[in-house]
Motif scaffolding. Structure first.
Motif, PDB file in Angstrom:
ATOM      1  N   ALA A  83      -6.928   2.122  -4.039  1.00  0.00           N
ATOM      2  CA  ALA A  83      -7.067   0.953  -3.163  1.00  0.00           C
ATOM      3  C   ALA A  83      -6.837  -0.352  -3.917  1.00  0.00           C
ATOM      4  CB  ALA A  83      -8.452   0.952  -2.514  1.00  0.00           C
ATOM      5  N   HIS A  84      -7.220  -0.399  -5.184  1.00  0.00           N
ATOM      6  CA  HIS A  84      -7.016  -1.618  -5.986  1.00  0.00           C
ATOM      7  C   HIS A  84      -5.555  -2.054  -5.964  1.00  0.00           C
ATOM      8  CE1 HIS A  84     -10.987  -0.781  -7.698  1.00  0.00           C
ATOM      9  NE2 HIS A  84     -10.966  -1.980  -8.242  1.00  0.00           N
ATOM     10  N   LEU A 122      -9.568   7.567  -4.495  1.00  0.00           N
ATOM     11  CA  LEU A 122      -9.491   6.628  -3.366  1.00  0.00           C
ATOM     12  C   LEU A 122      -9.741   5.192  -3.828  1.00  0.00           C
ATOM     13  CD1 LEU A 122     -11.397   8.571  -0.541  1.00  0.00           C
ATOM     14  CD2 LEU A 122      -8.944   8.115  -0.657  1.00  0.00           C
ATOM     15  N   GLY A 174      -5.978   1.550   1.587  1.00  0.00           N
ATOM     16  CA  GLY A 174      -6.392   0.211   1.164  1.00  0.00           C
ATOM     17  C   GLY A 174      -5.503  -0.867   1.747  1.00  0.00           C
ATOM     18  N   ALA A 208     -12.240  -5.823   0.748  1.00  0.00           N
ATOM     19  CA  ALA A 208     -11.874  -4.407   0.697  1.00  0.00           C
ATOM     20  C   ALA A 208     -11.917  -3.892  -0.737  1.00  0.00           C
ATOM     21  CB  ALA A 208     -10.486  -4.203   1.305  1.00  0.00           C
ATOM     22  N   SER A 234      -7.204  -3.273   4.578  1.00  0.00           N
ATOM     23  CA  SER A 234      -7.285  -4.681   4.179  1.00  0.00           C
ATOM     24  C   SER A 234      -6.442  -5.552   5.109  1.00  0.00           C
ATOM     25  CB  SER A 234      -6.832  -4.852   2.724  1.00  0.00           C
ATOM     26  OG  SER A 234      -5.441  -4.631   2.575  1.00  0.00           O
ATOM     27  N   GLY A 259       0.812  -1.212   0.000  1.00  0.00           N
ATOM     28  CA  GLY A 259       0.000   0.000   0.000  1.00  0.00           C
ATOM     29  C   GLY A 259       0.846   1.261   0.000  1.00  0.00           C
ATOM     30  N   GLY A 300      -5.700   6.393  -1.147  1.00  0.00           N
ATOM     31  CA  GLY A 300      -6.429   5.151  -1.395  1.00  0.00           C
ATOM     32  C   GLY A 300      -5.518   3.946  -1.304  1.00  0.00           C
ATOM     33  N   ARG A 301      -4.309   4.068  -1.815  1.00  0.00           N
ATOM     34  CA  ARG A 301      -3.362   2.955  -1.772  1.00  0.00           C
ATOM     35  C   ARG A 301      -2.872   2.697  -0.345  1.00  0.00           C
ATOM     36  NH1 ARG A 301      -0.180   2.804  -7.422  1.00  0.00           N
ATOM     37  NH2 ARG A 301      -1.835   3.630  -8.725  1.00  0.00           N
ATOM     38  N   ILE A 332      -4.461  -3.627  -2.619  1.00  0.00           N
ATOM     39  CA  ILE A 332      -5.147  -4.859  -2.233  1.00  0.00           C
ATOM     40  C   ILE A 332      -4.784  -6.015  -3.156  1.00  0.00           C
ATOM     41  CG2 ILE A 332      -7.420  -5.921  -1.933  1.00  0.00           C
ATOM     42  CD1 ILE A 332      -8.456  -2.999  -1.397  1.00  0.00           C
ATOM     43  N   ALA A 341     -14.112  -0.718  -2.386  1.00  0.00           N
ATOM     44  CA  ALA A 341     -13.503   0.321  -3.224  1.00  0.00           C
ATOM     45  C   ALA A 341     -14.254   0.467  -4.545  1.00  0.00           C
ATOM     46  CB  ALA A 341     -12.034  -0.018  -3.488  1.00  0.00           C
TER      47      ALA A 341
END
Length: 596
Positions: A472-473, A468, A418, A436, A422, A149, A414-415, A476, A440
């Motif tokens: 997050a992708h 965000l 996330g 998670a 997670s 992340g 977001g990263r 995760i 997102a």
């Protein structure tokens, strides 16, 4: 005294936190693709491109950012510094040539050749990402969520960092940003490339780890808040150049602060005896204990039968009861095999949680669920990032740089967020990490609706939600892939999954968004249906002549595109939930022990 100092210096050079900090610095200038929204208008105007042709460059950029097979292969053959050097050279040659063309220092090339240059330049990112992630995930195998992340977060933040540096240097023209993108990352990577490597002691668990990660997270939040503040200030107020220089110096200071951690751990903390530090079991022993089978060939076949014969509810039992039931089943199978009652069969491949090769992963449904969920979710987010300049212009905003910088900051948060949340999901609840990702994707679906409606302030809210969710992708997915398919071939697995990004961009940006935009622009300009030269095909655009640039105004330009992407984000969330259902037992085995 000199001997003690030398020992501490060696400890500092081989400190895994130094590798992590150096990887953060490389990643902070590695996300050069995220400034495409800032450099695309000058490319469009200088080369007289229409939106369809500009989208072709965007897709080529996304392909370069995501096609990392060569980077993954070279990282296993070359030392990591060698792979980083190749990436730096690609970045310099690709974007350097584009800069020469845009400024008239080199002859203009056909669109397909420009796409190749953008591809080559942006493909340097894959070497930076692969080297940073592979080295740090191996150095911190028990902290994959936070590590991935934070590293991917700094890559997402690089757009805002490069924009601020560009503002400080005060170049006379916008094309100079392309020059900075070509030269800046290459210089940083070459300076740090020898630090990026797996180091000894990666199985050590120290009490200082938790405090160190907390400090890094605090710096990340402070950095994001600071960048957001100065970007808004520079957008709303006429700030003097001296003040901009001061802002940038403070930014550099915040980026350098994390070096305190390896310095303190190496020079001030008393070293422990290795026997006290190596607390994690060896991977082979741990996997055998958790999954219920051994790596040894003599026992592997029996334990393969255990995996096939045990009831599914066994995986959901507490650890002690689960091991007891598995041991009873093992004993029965051993006795049956000895009596010839059971004909033991060999396993056809690894089980989830073990080390997969890419070919073994490609025949697993879980792998494709991750891939298509990522394609629909991150692909739609990347389309917004690539078209942010034209999207904000169509809604009446003059300064597109502010939104490029803002989405970089939200992408960063977001990263980082996330990875953090997670990790809480898997550590505290032993629940599958992909849940998670589903959250997102729902957030992104709402963000696309805001962009589609074009309400007052919708650009700010949409940028927040898309940034965000998209970010997050990339915290995760790599962590989940390493948990389900192992670390041994992580570079190859990760680089295959990143192909989802350009695949999604090809559909959403190269076909849907650019076609609808040019269609609406033609209607506004000429007052009749789509003229013959407007094509919905990305490939036809590669070889087409440069038509007169078309400009669309109003929310109608991206309304249908954003509503389509919103729907696909919901589909992506459904795929993620299916993956959650399928992997509950795997995460119960991997992390259930921490709750018993």
């Amino acid at each position: 005294m000199m001997g003690r100092l030398k020992e501490r210096l060696v400890s500092f050079v081989n400190n895994r936190w130094l590798v992590f900090v150096a990887a953060m610095w490389i990643q902070s200038c590695a996300g050069i693709g995220y400034v495409f929204g800032s450099i695309s208008p000058v490319i469009k105007s200088s080369l007289n491109y229409n939106q369809r042709q500009l989208s072709s460059l965007g897709v080529a950029k996304d392909l370069g950012d995501s096609v990392g097979f060569l980077a993954g292969s070279l990282s296993e053959i070359l030392p990591l510094w060698g792979a980083l050097l190749v990436g730096a050279l690609q970045n310099l040659v690709g974007y350097g040539w584009v800069w020469l063309i845009v400024t008239g220092r080199a002859p203009v090339l056909p669109l397909w050749a420009m796409c190749i240059l953008i591809f080559v330049g942006n493909n340097g990112e894959t070497y930076f990402n692969t080297a940073a992630l592979v080295s740090c995930v191996q150095n911190f195998p028990k902290s994959r969520g936070p590590v991935v992340g934070i590293l991917k977060g700094f890559a997402g933040l690089s757009g805002a960092i490069l924009t601020q540096i560009y503002t400080m240097i005060n170049f006379p023209d916008q094309a100079s940003l392309i020059f900075m993108v070509a030269v800046g990352p290459a210089m940083v990577v070459i300076a740090l490339m020898f630090m990026i490597r797996p180091v000894g002691g990666h199985r050590q668990v120290r009490q200082s780890d938790g405090l160190s990660f907390t400090f890094i997270y605090s710096v990340c939040l402070l950095l994001a808040a600071y960048l957001m503040g100065i970007m808004l200030l520079e957008d709303l107020v006429d700030v003097s150049h001296v003040l901009i220089v001061i802002f940038t110096v403070i930014l550099f200071f915040l980026l350098v602060i994390p070096i305190i951690i390896p310095i303190i751990l190496s020079f001030w903390e008393e070293p422990r005896h290795p026997a006290e530090e190596v607390l994690l079991p060896k991977p082979q022993e741990q996997e055998a204990g958790e999954a219920g089978y051994s790596r040894q060939d003599s026992q592997e076949v029996i334990f393969s039968e255990v995996e096939d014969e045990k009831p599914k509810e066994v995986d959901l039992l507490p650890r002690s009861e689960r091991h007891k039931r598995i041991a009873q089943l093992q004993a029965k199978l051993f006795q049956a095999a000895a009596e010839g009652a059971v004909r033991v069969k060999r396993r056809r491949g690894p089980h989830r949680g073990e080390d997969f090769t890419l070919m073994q992963a490609l025949i697993k449904a879980d792998f494709w669920l991750i891939f298509f969920s990522l394609l629909l979710g991150s692909g739609s987010g990347l389309t917004v990032i690539d078209n942010l300049g034209q999207l904000s212009e169509s809604l009446g905003y003059d300064n597109t740089h502010i939104f490029v910088s803002m989405i970089s900051i939200w992408n960063f948060l977001g990263r980082v967020g996330g990875g953090y949340f997670s990790e809480i999901v898997v550590r505290d609840y032993a629940y599958p990490r992909p849940i998670a990702m589903a959250v997102a994707q729902v957030v992104m679906s709402v963000g696309h609706v805001f962009f589609a409606m074009g309400w007052p302030g919708a650009m700010y809210i949409g940028t927040l939600l898309i940034g965000l969710g998209y970010g997050a992708h990339w915290a995760i997915v790599p962590a989940a892939a390493s948990e389900l398919f192992g670390l041994k071939k992580f570079g190859a697995l990760y680089n295959f999954l990143t192909l989802a990004n350009p695949a999604g961009s090809l559909v959403f940006s190269g076909v849907i968004a650019s076609g609808i935009y040019d269609s609406e622009a033609a209607k506004q300009a000429q007052g009749h249906p789509i003229p013959p030269q407007i094509s919905f095909s990305f490939f036809s655009g590669l070889f087409a002549a440069a038509d007169e640039p078309l400009k669309c105004v109003g929310s109608v330009c991206y309304f249908l595109t954003c509503m389509i992407m919103s729907g696909f984000c919901i589909v992506a969330a459904v795929l993620s939930i299916i993956l959650v259902h399928r992997t509950k037992s795997v995460y119960a085995n991997l992390y259930g022990k921490s709750r018993t």
